[in-house]
Motif scaffolding. Structure first.
Motif, PDB file in Angstrom:
ATOM      1  N   ARG A  83       0.850  -1.183   0.000  1.00 62.54           N
ATOM      2  CA  ARG A  83       0.000   0.000   0.000  1.00 62.54           C
ATOM      3  C   ARG A  83       0.886   1.234   0.000  1.00 62.54           C
ATOM      4  O   ARG A  83       1.671   1.447   0.928  1.00 62.54           O
ATOM      5  CB  ARG A  83      -0.937   0.042   1.199  1.00 62.54           C
ATOM      6  N   TYR A 131      -4.010   7.099  -1.259  1.00 63.98           N
ATOM      7  CA  TYR A 131      -3.437   5.761  -1.147  1.00 63.98           C
ATOM      8  C   TYR A 131      -3.534   5.016  -2.472  1.00 63.98           C
ATOM      9  O   TYR A 131      -4.413   5.294  -3.292  1.00 63.98           O
ATOM     10  CB  TYR A 131      -4.180   4.952  -0.079  1.00 63.98           C
ATOM     11  N   GLN A 144      -3.615   0.960  -3.046  1.00 62.67           N
ATOM     12  CA  GLN A 144      -3.518  -0.423  -2.593  1.00 62.67           C
ATOM     13  C   GLN A 144      -3.232  -1.288  -3.804  1.00 62.67           C
ATOM     14  O   GLN A 144      -4.005  -1.281  -4.767  1.00 62.67           O
ATOM     15  CB  GLN A 144      -4.817  -0.852  -1.919  1.00 62.67           C
TER      16      GLN A 144
END
Length: 123
Positions: free
Chosen positions: A18, A79, A81
């Motif tokens: 991540r 973010y 992922q």
């Protein structure tokens, strides 16, 4: 303005990482955010983007179903992922901010850039 990317590393094929990008010095909710990557000897390419309000996301075809982009307005952070990683995902990953809306995938449409974080996927 600062975009600080982190979270890269070495992972085996099939693994996950991540990436995070902490944004400061701009009004977070005014900007769409994107992730790009650049492999050695190749041009920087679009990976994913998310709209200013998080309602819309876009992905390049090679990562659809494996990568998820998200943003947290409370932390001014975006973010990425990354699941089911493949050796071809190996690259330096960059976060970027744009005031444009819609599908924004061109490098020169982004106003601010962070430094890269290296992702290496071993086979």
């Amino acid at each position: 303005v600062q975009l600080q990317a982190s979270g890269g590393g070495l992972v085996q094929a099939g693994g996950s990482l991540r990436l995070s990008c902490a944004v400061s010095g701009l009004t977070f909710s005014y900007y769409g955010l994107g992730w790009f990557r650049q492999a050695p000897g190749k041009e920087r390419e679009f990976v994913a983007s998310i709209s200013w309000n998080g309602a819309t996301t876009y992905y390049t075809d090679s990562v659809k179903g494996r990568f998820t982009i998200s943003r947290d307005s409370a932390k001014n952070t975006v973010y990425l992922q990354m699941n089911s990683l493949k050796p071809e995902d190996t690259a330096d990953y960059y976060c970027a901010a744009t005031k444009l809306t819609g599908y924004v995938s061109r490098v020169y449409d982004y106003d601010y850039w962070g430094q890269g974080t290296q992702v290496t996927v071993s086979s």
